[in-house]
Design a protein around this motif. Structure first.
Motif, PDB file in Angstrom:
ATOM      1  N   UNK A   1     -25.101  14.143  20.908  1.00 47.69           N
ATOM      2  CA  UNK A   1     -25.557  15.527  20.793  1.00 47.69           C
ATOM      3  C   UNK A   1     -26.951  15.570  20.170  1.00 47.69           C
ATOM      4  N   UNK A   2     -27.735  16.605  20.511  1.00 49.87           N
ATOM      5  CA  UNK A   2     -29.017  16.781  19.819  1.00 49.87           C
ATOM      6  C   UNK A   2     -28.777  16.995  18.329  1.00 49.87           C
ATOM      7  N   UNK A   3     -29.667  16.464  17.511  1.00 40.28           N
ATOM      8  CA  UNK A   3     -29.437  16.565  16.066  1.00 40.28           C
ATOM      9  C   UNK A   3     -29.566  18.003  15.570  1.00 40.28           C
ATOM     10  N   UNK A   4     -30.116  18.909  16.393  1.00 37.44           N
ATOM     11  CA  UNK A   4     -30.179  20.319  15.970  1.00 37.44           C
ATOM     12  C   UNK A   4     -28.800  20.954  15.900  1.00 37.44           C
ATOM     13  N   UNK A   5     -27.771  20.263  16.415  1.00 40.54           N
ATOM     14  CA  UNK A   5     -26.404  20.780  16.309  1.00 40.54           C
ATOM     15  C   UNK A   5     -25.760  20.414  14.975  1.00 40.54           C
ATOM     16  N   UNK A   6     -26.391  19.522  14.214  1.00 39.35           N
ATOM     17  CA  UNK A   6     -25.868  19.107  12.911  1.00 39.35           C
ATOM     18  C   UNK A   6     -26.219  20.185  11.881  1.00 39.35           C
ATOM     19  N   UNK A   7     -25.235  20.620  11.135  1.00 39.78           N
ATOM     20  CA  UNK A   7     -25.434  21.768  10.254  1.00 39.78           C
ATOM     21  C   UNK A   7     -26.551  21.539   9.249  1.00 39.78           C
ATOM     22  N   UNK A   8     -26.636  20.356   8.646  1.00 41.61           N
ATOM     23  CA  UNK A   8     -27.663  20.116   7.634  1.00 41.61           C
ATOM     24  C   UNK A   8     -29.058  20.219   8.241  1.00 41.61           C
TER      25      UNK A   8
END
Length: 387
Positions: free
Chosen positions: A279-286
Motif C-alpha cells: 500500500x502507499x505509505x499515505x495510508x499509514x495513520x502516522x
C-alpha cells in the motif's frame, strides 16, 4: 478574492511565477546550481524583464509601484524552487529597491531605481562584523573623509551575495565611537573596487549567491556614495531602523514559507507513490497525521506572513506583527521541513532528492535577519512588557 483570500492580481502573479519557474528553473538545473554553488544570472535578468524587480519601485522610476504583498508572493514562489534565484531577487527588489525609495537622495533614486526595475540591480548587506552581530551600533569599520572621497577601512562578515551584487550597502562609522548612534553612515561600495577583498565562506546551505567575509583596505568611494548624499553622513542609524526593517522580517518569513511549501509538496507526492506492504505509505495513520499537521501549520504560517504584508501595504503599524511572523514562521517552517524529511526516510538524506536541500536551507531561517531570540525580545519590548 479567491478561496485563499488573495486578490485577483496576486493569483495571476502566482500563476505567472509558476509558469516561469517550470520553464526557467527546472529541478535538474536548480540541483546543479546548488551543487556548483552557481548563481544563474540569466534567470535573474529574465525576472527583471518581466517587471518583477520593479514591484518596489515607483512608476516614475520605471517600476510598477510599491506592492509589498506582491513582492512577498514573488519571494515565496521563487524560494519554493531555488534559493539562488530567490535570494538574488530579495537583494534587488528589497535591499536595493526598498532602501533606495525610503532613504536615498533624489539623485541616487534617479540614477539607481531605474536600474533596479530594468536590470535587477542588487545590493548586498554589509552590516555584520567579526565582533558585531545584533549590536550594529558597535560597528568598527570606519570611513574617513578625504576631500570628495571617503576612505574605508575595516571588515564585514556574512555578507551574502557580495560577489554578484552591484554595491555593498555597508554600515560604517564616520565619527567618534563614543557617540554610538550619531556617527554611523550607510555607504554604497562596489564589491570589486580596489582595496576590497572577498573571502567566500563554505556554508551548509543558501548556495548560489555565496556568503563572504569582506575586507576594506583603504577603499576609496565618492562622498556621493553615502546613502542620502552629503546629508546622509552621520544619519545611518535612522536610515537603518526605518520601515524597511519590518519588510525585511517578512522577507525571511516568505523565504521559509517557500522552502516549507516545496518540502510539503514533495512529501505529499512521495507518500502517495512510495509503496510498502502493498500500500502507499499515505495510508499509514502516522504518515497521514504528519502530512495533515504540516499542511495545517503551513496555513498558519501563510496567514501570519500575508497579514503582516497587508498591514505594511496599508501603511499601518506592523512592527509587532512582522516580528511575530518572522519568529513563528521561521521556527515552524523548520519543523515542517524536518517532518517532511522523515516522511521520505533515507531518501530525504540523499543529495539526489530536493528534500536534502530544503533541510540545509531551512536551518538558517531562524537565524537570518534577526534570530528567534532577538524577535522574542523585540515582541516583548514592543508590547511594553516591563523589564
Amino acid at each position: 478574492m479567491n478561496a485563499a483570500g488573495e486578490a485577483e492580481h496576486i493569483t495571476m502573479l502566482r500563476e505567472t511565477l509558476r509558469r516561469f519557474i517550470d520553464k526557467e528553473m527546472p529541478r535538474d538545473s536548480v540541483s546543479r546550481w546548488d551543487k556548483e554553488n552557481h548563481f544563474p544570472r540569466e534567470v535573474h535578468l529574465k525576472l527583471a524583464e518581466l517587471g518583477l524587480t520593479g514591484l518596489t519601485v515607483p512608476e516614475q522610476y520605471g517600476g510598477s509601484g510599491r506592492d509589498i504583498t506582491a513582492t512577498i508572493v514573488t519571494i515565496e514562489e521563487l524560494c519554493s524552487r531555488s534559493m539562488a534565484v530567490g535570494c538574488a531577487y530579495i537583494q534587488s527588489s528589497c535591499y536595493a529597491g526598498l532602501n533606495l525609495v525610503e532613504v536615498a537622495s533624489d539623485a541616487q533614486r534617479r540614477e539607481l531605481l531605474p536600474r533596479v526595475a530594468s536590470e535587477g540591480l542588487m545590493f548586498a548587506y554589509g552590516f555584520t562584523e567579526p565582533d558585531v552581530g545584533a549590536d550594529l551600533a558597535s560597528v568598527r569599520t570606519t570611513a574617513r573623509r578625504d576631500g570628495d572621497e571617503l576612505v574605508i577601512r575595516g571588515s564585514k562578515r556574512f555578507c551574502s551575495g557580495a560577489a554578484i551584487s552591484d554595491f555593498i550597502y555597508a554600515l560604517v562609522r564616520t565619527g567618534p565611537a563614543e557617540e554610538r548612534y550619531r556617527n554611523l553612515s550607510l555607504v554604497l561600495i562596489p564589491p570589486h573596487a580596489p582595496g576590497v577583498t572577498l573571502e567566500a565562506q563554505d556554508t551548509l546551505g543558501l548556495k548560489g549567491g555565496g556568503t563572504f567575509d569582506v575586507t576594506f583596505d583603504d577603499v576609496r568611494v565618492p562622498v556621493a556614495n553615502v546613502v542620502g548624499g552629503e546629508d546622509g553622513i552621520g544619519q545611518g542609524w535612522a536610515k537603518l531602523v526605518g520601515p524597511g526593517l519590518d519588510v525585511e522580517k517578512i522577507e525571511v518569513a516568505a523565504m521559509a514559507l517557500g522552502i516549507a511549501r516545496g518540502a510539503i509538496a514533495d512529501a505529499w507526492t512521495y507518500a502517495q507513490e512510495r509503496v510498502q506492504f502493498g500500500k502507499p505509505i499515505c495510508t499509514i495513520q502516522s504518515i497521514r497525521h504528519m502530512l495533515a499537521d504540516a499542511r495545517t501549520r503551513f496555513e498558519a504560517c501563510r496567514l501570519m506572513t500575508y497579514n503582516a504584508a497587508a498591514l505594511i501595504d496599508a501603511h499601518q503599524p506592523a512592527a509587532v506583527e512582522t516580528a511575530m511572523a518572522k519568529l513563528f514562521v521561521c521556527d515552524t517552517a523548520r519543523d515542517i521541513v524536518l517532518s517532511c524529511q522523515q516522511i521520505l526516510g533515507a531518501y530525504g538524506y540523499v543529495r539526489d532528492f530536493d528534500m536534502e536541500r530544503y533541510v540545509r536551507d531551512i536551518l538558517v531561517m531562524p537565524i537570518l535577519g534577526g534570530s528567534s531570540a532577538i524577535q522574542r525580545n523585540n515582541i516583548a519590548n514592543l508590547l511594553k512588557l516591563p523589564r
